[in-house]
Write a protein that holds these residues in place. Structure first.
Motif, PDB file in Angstrom:
ATOM      1  N   ALA A 105      -2.497   2.427 -21.240  1.00 26.45           N
ATOM      2  CA  ALA A 105      -1.482   2.422 -22.413  1.00 26.45           C
ATOM      3  C   ALA A 105      -2.051   2.964 -23.477  1.00 26.45           C
ATOM      4  CB  ALA A 105      -1.168   0.773 -22.593  1.00 26.45           C
ATOM      5  N   ALA A 106      -3.389   2.872 -23.986  1.00 20.68           N
ATOM      6  CA  ALA A 106      -3.849   3.647 -25.024  1.00 20.68           C
ATOM      7  C   ALA A 106      -3.919   5.090 -24.801  1.00 20.68           C
ATOM      8  CB  ALA A 106      -5.212   3.122 -25.059  1.00 20.68           C
ATOM      9  N   GLN A 107      -4.171   5.469 -23.529  1.00 20.72           N
ATOM     10  CA  GLN A 107      -4.032   6.909 -23.310  1.00 20.72           C
ATOM     11  C   GLN A 107      -2.841   7.555 -23.508  1.00 20.72           C
ATOM     12  OE1 GLN A 107      -5.127   6.857 -19.233  1.00 20.72           O
ATOM     13  NE2 GLN A 107      -7.245   7.984 -19.586  1.00 20.72           N
ATOM     14  N   LYS A 108      -1.637   6.696 -23.053  1.00 23.55           N
ATOM     15  CA  LYS A 108      -0.281   7.372 -23.396  1.00 23.55           C
ATOM     16  C   LYS A 108      -0.078   7.325 -24.916  1.00 23.55           C
ATOM     17  CE  LYS A 108       4.522   6.384 -22.482  1.00 23.55           C
ATOM     18  NZ  LYS A 108       4.969   7.120 -23.708  1.00 23.55           N
ATOM     19  N   ARG A 109      -0.423   6.229 -25.485  1.00 23.68           N
ATOM     20  CA  ARG A 109      -0.303   6.245 -27.089  1.00 23.68           C
ATOM     21  C   ARG A 109      -0.968   7.298 -27.689  1.00 23.68           C
ATOM     22  NH1 ARG A 109      -1.313   1.181 -31.819  1.00 23.68           N
ATOM     23  NH2 ARG A 109      -0.075   2.564 -33.289  1.00 23.68           N
ATOM     24  N   GLY A 110      -2.230   7.798 -27.248  1.00 24.09           N
ATOM     25  CA  GLY A 110      -3.031   8.929 -27.947  1.00 24.09           C
ATOM     26  C   GLY A 110      -2.155  10.181 -27.397  1.00 24.09           C
ATOM     27  N   ARG A 111      -1.736  10.395 -26.493  1.00 21.61           N
ATOM     28  CA  ARG A 111      -0.958  11.533 -26.087  1.00 21.61           C
ATOM     29  C   ARG A 111       0.460  11.407 -27.066  1.00 21.61           C
ATOM     30  NH1 ARG A 111      -2.391  10.557 -21.009  1.00 21.61           N
ATOM     31  NH2 ARG A 111      -0.607   9.259 -20.603  1.00 21.61           N
ATOM     32  N   ASP A 112       1.135  10.298 -27.210  1.00 20.09           N
ATOM     33  CA  ASP A 112       2.053  10.327 -28.017  1.00 20.09           C
ATOM     34  C   ASP A 112       1.977  10.380 -29.532  1.00 20.09           C
ATOM     35  OD1 ASP A 112       3.625   9.786 -25.786  1.00 20.09           O
ATOM     36  OD2 ASP A 112       3.948   7.941 -26.183  1.00 20.09           O
ATOM     37  N   GLU A 113       0.875  10.158 -30.165  1.00 22.99           N
ATOM     38  CA  GLU A 113       0.537   9.834 -31.630  1.00 22.99           C
ATOM     39  C   GLU A 113      -0.485  10.440 -32.153  1.00 22.99           C
ATOM     40  OE1 GLU A 113       1.147   5.479 -32.816  1.00 22.99           O
ATOM     41  OE2 GLU A 113       2.261   5.218 -30.904  1.00 22.99           O
ATOM     42  N   TRP A 114      -1.742  10.395 -31.636  1.00 21.24           N
ATOM     43  CA  TRP A 114      -2.978  10.583 -31.979  1.00 21.24           C
ATOM     44  C   TRP A 114      -3.422  11.990 -31.860  1.00 21.24           C
ATOM     45  CZ3 TRP A 114      -4.073   5.234 -29.909  1.00 21.24           C
ATOM     46  CH2 TRP A 114      -3.494   4.251 -30.434  1.00 21.24           C
ATOM     47  N   TYR A 138      -5.074   3.925 -34.630  1.00 22.64           N
ATOM     48  CA  TYR A 138      -6.052   4.467 -33.811  1.00 22.64           C
ATOM     49  C   TYR A 138      -7.498   3.591 -33.878  1.00 22.64           C
ATOM     50  CZ  TYR A 138      -9.600   7.624 -31.934  1.00 22.64           C
ATOM     51  OH  TYR A 138     -10.510   8.264 -31.228  1.00 22.64           O
ATOM     52  N   SER A 139      -7.859   3.223 -35.025  1.00 29.54           N
ATOM     53  CA  SER A 139      -9.267   2.624 -35.224  1.00 29.54           C
ATOM     54  C   SER A 139      -9.199   1.550 -34.447  1.00 29.54           C
ATOM     55  CB  SER A 139      -9.761   2.414 -36.734  1.00 29.54           C
ATOM     56  OG  SER A 139      -9.987   3.585 -37.242  1.00 29.54           O
ATOM     57  N   ASP A 140      -8.170   0.433 -34.682  1.00 29.26           N
ATOM     58  CA  ASP A 140      -8.143  -0.916 -33.811  1.00 29.26           C
ATOM     59  C   ASP A 140      -8.185  -0.707 -32.140  1.00 29.26           C
ATOM     60  OD1 ASP A 140      -8.267  -2.034 -36.314  1.00 29.26           O
ATOM     61  OD2 ASP A 140      -6.109  -2.429 -36.339  1.00 29.26           O
ATOM     62  N   THR A 141      -7.309   0.570 -31.797  1.00 26.10           N
ATOM     63  CA  THR A 141      -7.231   0.765 -30.378  1.00 26.10           C
ATOM     64  C   THR A 141      -8.456   1.188 -29.937  1.00 26.10           C
ATOM     65  OG1 THR A 141      -4.978   1.121 -30.801  1.00 26.10           O
ATOM     66  CG2 THR A 141      -6.191   1.878 -28.552  1.00 26.10           C
ATOM     67  N   ASN A 142      -9.386   2.171 -30.718  1.00 23.24           N
ATOM     68  CA  ASN A 142     -10.447   2.760 -30.248  1.00 23.24           C
ATOM     69  C   ASN A 142     -11.610   1.645 -30.190  1.00 23.24           C
ATOM     70  OD1 ASN A 142     -12.276   4.950 -29.844  1.00 23.24           O
ATOM     71  ND2 ASN A 142     -13.204   4.281 -31.781  1.00 23.24           N
ATOM     72  N   ALA A 143     -11.441   0.587 -31.129  1.00 22.34           N
ATOM     73  CA  ALA A 143     -12.544  -0.394 -31.160  1.00 22.34           C
ATOM     74  C   ALA A 143     -12.224  -1.275 -29.917  1.00 22.34           C
ATOM     75  CB  ALA A 143     -12.504  -1.435 -32.386  1.00 22.34           C
ATOM     76  N   ARG A 144     -11.110  -1.442 -29.511  1.00 26.90           N
ATOM     77  CA  ARG A 144     -10.578  -2.321 -28.335  1.00 26.90           C
ATOM     78  C   ARG A 144     -11.165  -1.692 -27.190  1.00 26.90           C
ATOM     79  NH1 ARG A 144     -10.591  -6.414 -25.242  1.00 26.90           N
ATOM     80  NH2 ARG A 144      -9.146  -6.622 -23.904  1.00 26.90           N
ATOM     81  N   MET A 145     -10.918  -0.297 -27.043  1.00 24.96           N
ATOM     82  CA  MET A 145     -11.500   0.433 -25.832  1.00 24.96           C
ATOM     83  C   MET A 145     -12.980   0.256 -25.637  1.00 24.96           C
ATOM     84  SD  MET A 145      -8.717   1.167 -24.252  1.00 24.96           S
ATOM     85  CE  MET A 145      -7.968  -0.229 -24.836  1.00 24.96           C
ATOM     86  N   GLU A 146     -13.550   0.507 -26.975  1.00 25.75           N
ATOM     87  CA  GLU A 146     -15.114   0.481 -26.618  1.00 25.75           C
ATOM     88  C   GLU A 146     -15.550  -1.167 -26.219  1.00 25.75           C
ATOM     89  OE1 GLU A 146     -17.293   1.633 -29.992  1.00 25.75           O
ATOM     90  OE2 GLU A 146     -16.125   3.807 -30.190  1.00 25.75           O
ATOM     91  N   GLU A 147     -15.050  -2.071 -26.604  1.00 25.75           N
ATOM     92  CA  GLU A 147     -15.339  -3.316 -26.026  1.00 25.75           C
ATOM     93  C   GLU A 147     -14.801  -3.588 -24.610  1.00 25.75           C
ATOM     94  OE1 GLU A 147     -17.034  -5.978 -27.438  1.00 25.75           O
ATOM     95  OE2 GLU A 147     -17.544  -4.303 -28.932  1.00 25.75           O
ATOM     96  N   LEU A 148     -13.734  -3.086 -24.137  1.00 18.48           N
ATOM     97  CA  LEU A 148     -13.111  -3.081 -22.993  1.00 18.48           C
ATOM     98  C   LEU A 148     -13.950  -2.384 -21.810  1.00 18.48           C
ATOM     99  CD1 LEU A 148     -10.778  -4.439 -21.540  1.00 18.48           C
ATOM    100  CD2 LEU A 148      -9.568  -2.344 -21.879  1.00 18.48           C
TER     101      LEU A 148
END
Length: 126
Positions: free
Chosen positions: A88-97, A35-45
């Motif tokens: 893709a991050a949204q899907k992973r969030g629904r699936d996992e986080w 989660y933390s890595d993906t969240n950081a990537r979304m904040e940069e993106l």
């Protein structure tokens, strides 16, 4: 514990309306691997989206998380919503986080801010 240790302790400034906000409120699962890595990537993106104005984050001790994204116009918000990596991050969030979440999108019609004036520093002889 916050996932935003370097976030400034100040709200996003008040912009001249109209603009848009996306309020994302979450309760997360126990398993937060990745989660933390993906969240950081979304904040940069999201910073690369023309019309992105900033974001605020808050987390309650009980686990409710709130992220508010600010966008100059509906086109900027649409660009962010349709970004492939974000999708893709949204899907992973629904699936996992996320146990649950809500998303509210609103057009801001009024906005103002306040900053307390700093008291002058007194000079003392040492």
């Amino acid at each position: 514990m916050s996932d935003h240790p370097q976030a400034p302790v100040a709200p996003v400034e008040a912009y001249e309306p109209p603009y848009y906000v996306a309020v994302f409120t979450t309760v997360r699962t126990q398993d937060q691997r990745g989660y933390s890595d993906t969240n950081a990537r979304m904040e940069e993106l999201v910073k690369d989206v023309p019309g992105f104005l900033g974001m605020d984050h808050a987390q309650t001790p009980g686990g409710l998380g709130i992220t508010v994204g600010y966008f100059r116009d509906a086109d900027a918000l649409t660009e962010w919503r349709s970004n492939a990596e974000h999708r893709a991050a949204q899907k992973r969030g629904r699936d996992e986080w996320y146990e649950r979440y809500t998303l509210h999108v609103a057009k801001v019609e009024r906005s103002h801010g306040f900053v307390r004036a700093q008291a002058p520093q007194s000079l003392t002889a040492g």
